[in-house]
Design an enzyme around this catalytic site. Structure first.
Site, PDB file in Angstrom:
ATOM      1  N   SER A  49       6.347 -10.891  -2.220  1.00  0.00           N
ATOM      2  CA  SER A  49       5.590 -12.087  -2.700  1.00  0.00           C
ATOM      3  C   SER A  49       4.621 -11.841  -3.933  1.00  0.00           C
ATOM      4  O   SER A  49       4.210 -12.627  -4.566  1.00  0.00           O
ATOM      5  CB  SER A  49       4.666 -12.303  -1.525  1.00  0.00           C
ATOM      6  OG  SER A  49       4.093 -11.066  -1.002  1.00  0.00           O
ATOM      7  N   PHE A  52       5.992  -6.257  -8.376  1.00  0.00           N
ATOM      8  CA  PHE A  52       7.501  -5.812  -8.643  1.00  0.00           C
ATOM      9  C   PHE A  52       8.453  -6.430  -7.820  1.00  0.00           C
ATOM     10  O   PHE A  52       9.477  -6.746  -8.080  1.00  0.00           O
ATOM     11  CB  PHE A  52       7.774  -4.418  -8.669  1.00  0.00           C
ATOM     12  CG  PHE A  52       7.038  -3.530  -9.761  1.00  0.00           C
ATOM     13  CD1 PHE A  52       7.651  -3.549 -11.113  1.00  0.00           C
ATOM     14  CD2 PHE A  52       5.681  -2.969  -9.782  1.00  0.00           C
ATOM     15  CE1 PHE A  52       7.034  -3.096 -12.122  1.00  0.00           C
ATOM     16  CE2 PHE A  52       5.262  -2.267 -10.913  1.00  0.00           C
ATOM     17  CZ  PHE A  52       5.814  -2.244 -12.151  1.00  0.00           C
ATOM     18  N   PHE A  73       3.880  -9.924   3.657  1.00  0.00           N
ATOM     19  CA  PHE A  73       2.684 -10.055   4.563  1.00  0.00           C
ATOM     20  C   PHE A  73       1.581 -10.754   3.887  1.00  0.00           C
ATOM     21  O   PHE A  73       0.743 -10.225   3.340  1.00  0.00           O
ATOM     22  CB  PHE A  73       2.346  -8.704   5.079  1.00  0.00           C
ATOM     23  CG  PHE A  73       1.652  -8.526   6.406  1.00  0.00           C
ATOM     24  CD1 PHE A  73       1.811  -9.602   7.448  1.00  0.00           C
ATOM     25  CD2 PHE A  73       0.960  -7.441   6.922  1.00  0.00           C
ATOM     26  CE1 PHE A  73       1.141  -9.514   8.520  1.00  0.00           C
ATOM     27  CE2 PHE A  73       0.559  -7.367   8.218  1.00  0.00           C
ATOM     28  CZ  PHE A  73       0.526  -8.589   8.966  1.00  0.00           C
ATOM     29  N   TYR A 234      -2.835  11.001  -8.774  1.00  0.00           N
ATOM     30  CA  TYR A 234      -1.724  10.363  -8.490  1.00  0.00           C
ATOM     31  C   TYR A 234      -0.615  11.200  -8.062  1.00  0.00           C
ATOM     32  O   TYR A 234      -0.566  11.537  -6.866  1.00  0.00           O
ATOM     33  CB  TYR A 234      -1.340   9.207  -9.549  1.00  0.00           C
ATOM     34  CG  TYR A 234      -0.426   8.151  -9.025  1.00  0.00           C
ATOM     35  CD1 TYR A 234      -0.778   7.053  -8.461  1.00  0.00           C
ATOM     36  CD2 TYR A 234       1.015   8.438  -8.909  1.00  0.00           C
ATOM     37  CE1 TYR A 234       0.122   6.054  -7.811  1.00  0.00           C
ATOM     38  CE2 TYR A 234       1.840   7.742  -8.153  1.00  0.00           C
ATOM     39  CZ  TYR A 234       1.258   6.418  -7.954  1.00  0.00           C
ATOM     40  OH  TYR A 234       2.051   5.394  -7.190  1.00  0.00           O
ATOM     41  N   THR A 274      -1.836  -4.589 -10.484  1.00  0.00           N
ATOM     42  CA  THR A 274      -1.250  -5.362  -9.565  1.00  0.00           C
ATOM     43  C   THR A 274      -2.297  -5.227  -8.351  1.00  0.00           C
ATOM     44  O   THR A 274      -3.264  -4.301  -8.901  1.00  0.00           O
ATOM     45  CB  THR A 274      -0.125  -4.653  -8.896  1.00  0.00           C
ATOM     46  OG1 THR A 274      -0.304  -3.672  -8.241  1.00  0.00           O
ATOM     47  CG2 THR A 274       1.325  -4.843  -9.722  1.00  0.00           C
TER      48      THR A 274
HETATM   49  P1  NAI Z   1       1.926  -5.331  -4.595  1.00  0.00           P
HETATM   50  O1  NAI Z   1       0.544  -5.247  -3.932  1.00  0.00           O
HETATM   51  O2  NAI Z   1       1.874  -6.321  -5.821  1.00  0.00           O
HETATM   52  O3  NAI Z   1       2.929  -5.918  -3.519  1.00  0.00           O
HETATM   53  C1  NAI Z   1       3.043  -5.525  -2.331  1.00  0.00           C
HETATM   54  C2  NAI Z   1       3.790  -6.229  -1.513  1.00  0.00           C
HETATM   55  O4  NAI Z   1       4.060  -5.760  -0.268  1.00  0.00           O
HETATM   56  C3  NAI Z   1       3.483  -7.882  -1.167  1.00  0.00           C
HETATM   57  O5  NAI Z   1       4.683  -8.755  -1.171  1.00  0.00           O
HETATM   58  C4  NAI Z   1       2.907  -7.693   0.099  1.00  0.00           C
HETATM   59  O6  NAI Z   1       3.085  -8.972   0.739  1.00  0.00           O
HETATM   60  C5  NAI Z   1       3.868  -6.768   0.853  1.00  0.00           C
HETATM   61  N1  NAI Z   1       3.190  -6.084   2.058  1.00  0.00           N
HETATM   62  C6  NAI Z   1       2.017  -5.421   2.240  1.00  0.00           C
HETATM   63  N2  NAI Z   1       2.109  -4.989   3.448  1.00  0.00           N
HETATM   64  C7  NAI Z   1       3.106  -5.402   4.014  1.00  0.00           C
HETATM   65  C8  NAI Z   1       3.827  -5.293   5.523  1.00  0.00           C
HETATM   66  N3  NAI Z   1       3.016  -4.552   6.441  1.00  0.00           N
HETATM   67  N4  NAI Z   1       4.630  -6.050   5.760  1.00  0.00           N
HETATM   68  C9  NAI Z   1       5.357  -7.106   4.872  1.00  0.00           C
HETATM   69  N5  NAI Z   1       4.860  -6.926   3.405  1.00  0.00           N
HETATM   70  C10 NAI Z   1       3.845  -6.102   3.245  1.00  0.00           C
HETATM   71  O7  NAI Z   1       2.392  -3.882  -5.167  1.00  0.00           O
HETATM   72  P2  NAI Z   1       3.329  -3.469  -6.545  1.00  0.00           P
HETATM   73  O8  NAI Z   1       2.331  -2.913  -7.323  1.00  0.00           O
HETATM   74  O9  NAI Z   1       4.220  -4.399  -6.836  1.00  0.00           O
HETATM   75  O10 NAI Z   1       3.984  -2.417  -5.477  1.00  0.00           O
HETATM   76  C11 NAI Z   1       5.019  -2.375  -5.158  1.00  0.00           C
HETATM   77  C12 NAI Z   1       5.857  -0.890  -5.265  1.00  0.00           C
HETATM   78  O11 NAI Z   1       5.711  -0.567  -6.691  1.00  0.00           O
HETATM   79  C13 NAI Z   1       4.661   0.031  -4.633  1.00  0.00           C
HETATM   80  O12 NAI Z   1       5.881   1.005  -3.965  1.00  0.00           O
HETATM   81  C14 NAI Z   1       4.273   0.741  -5.649  1.00  0.00           C
HETATM   82  O13 NAI Z   1       3.860   2.124  -5.428  1.00  0.00           O
HETATM   83  C15 NAI Z   1       5.348   0.732  -6.820  1.00  0.00           C
HETATM   84  N6  NAI Z   1       4.769   1.071  -8.253  1.00  0.00           N
HETATM   85  C16 NAI Z   1       3.749   0.150  -8.670  1.00  0.00           C
HETATM   86  C17 NAI Z   1       3.184   0.354  -9.961  1.00  0.00           C
HETATM   87  C18 NAI Z   1       1.979  -0.217 -10.390  1.00  0.00           C
HETATM   88  O14 NAI Z   1       1.473   0.176 -11.349  1.00  0.00           O
HETATM   89  N7  NAI Z   1       1.503  -1.499  -9.756  1.00  0.00           N
HETATM   90  C19 NAI Z   1       3.959   1.258 -10.781  1.00  0.00           C
HETATM   91  C20 NAI Z   1       5.131   1.757 -10.143  1.00  0.00           C
HETATM   92  C21 NAI Z   1       5.373   1.760  -8.896  1.00  0.00           C
HETATM   93 NA    NA Z   2       5.867  -6.098  -4.647  1.00  0.00          NA
END
Ligand code: NAI
Ligand code: NA
Length: 396
Positions: A49, A52, A73, A234, A274
């Site tokens: 949602s 990434f 969620f 980190y 994010t």
């Molecule tokens: P985000 O916070 O934008 O997205 C998180 C997603 O997980 C959302 O769709 C949310 O609804 C869902 N979610 C959370 N808890 C949940 C649950 N219990 N059940 C179902 N859905 C659930 O986060 P982002 O930044 O897109 O992170 C996604 C991945 O990318 C993570 O593993 C993060 O570590 C990784 N990442 C992020 C970076 C960044 O700079 N933001 C860089 C490199 C990797």
């Molecule tokens: Na995501």
């Protein structure tokens, strides 16, 4: 109602449905502008949602015409109270996908639970038969392990010693020193339990057991490495331990998928604003310096540009998937460029409350943060009365 941003700490309590919609449409248009990708056809995105995961869903659907199921969620809207942004994003995505004749359904619930896994499997069986790609993109501070019933909470702490360095409050622009005490063993374990690979493996086990993974199936989870200045909190901190575990899990999954010629990958992505990353100390300061340099070099990317490149240049080329010496896909390659990083280090040393507005892209950080909630998006009339109650067309 007229919806304005209401900040509390690292979060914004409101979200704008039209702004979120425009955000999604902009991402769809970007993907369309890049042309077709010979990619996946039936895709499950876990964490679909925002961030990434949302970009992955959009790229799958509008880049390669895939049917998508999203799991997330999110807080639904109520009369007088806005939903969380991922709700509005999903509503917009599924509206656009269905308009384009693409299958798009979703499940709102706890992805860590057995129930949501079972519900997802039922939906795949009923509607898609088998899937060829699972993107695992959850970011959560808490997870209840369905096998033990234990609720784990993650922490963002260094390991082995106290960490002291600069950080910025991106709302006020004030640069200050932050000290974080090291995590104990239990906190490390809890963080690995939440953000490591255990749940990813449980998902793949359950999907395989149900027979819904197609031959040649691929799954990808997202990781981060980053520079020396953020290492203590980190990559060498608690979250880094979880990422080590996630990366190791890719190999475990690949082993388990041998009989269906499947593969598990981790993609190391770029640091981006994010909801997840804005809560990590030190990272916002790093990102604001990084953005300044990458924008000046013309190599800045957001989630959608990153994932488009992941699909087009890594996962769905005609040849083998390019990986590093540890088997990881690297789309953080531009962030980690020697010339980019050496300039970040120089700027880091000189970063103060006074210098940051000029040497860093604090304004870009703030805009990106507001954009996450659908605010400050070009072309959206924020004075207009909008309906906060929006339905998600494909919500099961
Ligand atoms: P985000 O916070 O934008 O997205 C998180 C997603 O997980 C959302 O769709 C949310 O609804 C869902 N979610 C959370 N808890 C949940 C649950 N219990 N059940 C179902 N859905 C659930 O986060 P982002 O930044 O897109 O992170 C996604 C991945 O990318 C993570 O593993 C993060 O570590 C990784 N990442 C992020 C970076 C960044 O700079 N933001 C860089 C490199 C990797
Ligand atoms: Na995501």
């Amino acid at each position: 109602m007229i919806i304005e941003p209401r900040m509390r700490g690292f979060i914004c309590l409101t979200a704008h449905p039209k702004g979120c919609e425009q955000n999604v449409i902009n991402q769809i248009n970007y993907i369309k502008s890049k042309g077709a990708i010979n990619g996946p056809k039936k895709v499950l995105v876990i964490g679909a949602s925002t961030g990434f995961g949302l970009a992955s869903r959009i790229t799958s659907a509008f880049g390669s015409g895939a049917a998508t199921i999203g799991v997330y969620f999110e807080k639904p809207p109520k009369e007088g109270k806005t939903a969380s942004p991922g709700w509005y994003n999903t509503a917009a995505f599924e509206t656009e996908a269905q308009k384009a004749g693409l299958y798009a359904k979703s499940i709102n619930g706890d992805a860590f639970s057995n129930e949501v896994k079972a519900q997802t499997i039922d939906l795949i069986k009923a509607d898609l038969g088998q899937i060829d790609l699972v993107i695992y993109s959850l970011a959560s501070p808490v997870r209840t392990n369905p096998k033990t019933g234990i609720t784990h909470r993650s922490v963002l702490k260094p390991i082995g010693g106290t960490f002291t360095d600069k950080t910025v409050d991106f709302h006020t622009g004030i640069v200050s020193e932050v000290s974080i005490e090291p995590a104990n063993e239990e906190e490390i374990e809890n963080t690995v339990a939440v953000m490591g690979g255990e749940d990813w493996e449980m998902w793949i086990d359950a999907l395989k057991e149900a027979g819904v993974l197609a031959d040649g199936f691929t799954t990808v989870a997202y990781s981060y490495i980053g520079p020396a200045v953020t290492e203590a909190v980190y990559r060498k901190g608690t979250i880094g331990r979880a990422k080590d575990h996630l990366e190791a899990t890719a190999f475990t999954i690949t082993d388990k998928l041998k009989d269906i010629n499947g593969k598990g990958y981790v993609s190391v992505n770029k640091a981006l604003v994010t909801q997840a990353s804005s809560a990590i100390p030190v990272i916002p300061l790093y990102i604001s310096l990084l953005y300044k340099i990458m924008k000046a070099e013309g190599i800045h990317e957001g989630c959608i540009e990153q994932i488009q490149r992941l699909y087009q240049d890594r996962l769905y080329t005609s040849g083998a998937v390019p990986v590093d010496e540890k088997g990881r896909i690297r789309i953080d390659d531009w962030e980690m460029r020697e010339d980019v990083q050496s300039r970040v280090i120089k700027l880091w040393k000189g970063a103060t409350t006074e210098t940051l507005p000029a040497i860093g892209d604090l304004a870009g950080y703030k805009t990106d943060f507001l954009n996450l909630f659908g605010f400050d998006i070009a072309g959206v009339d924020y004075q207009a009365d909008v309906n906060e109650v929006v339905d998600i067309p494909g919500l099961v």
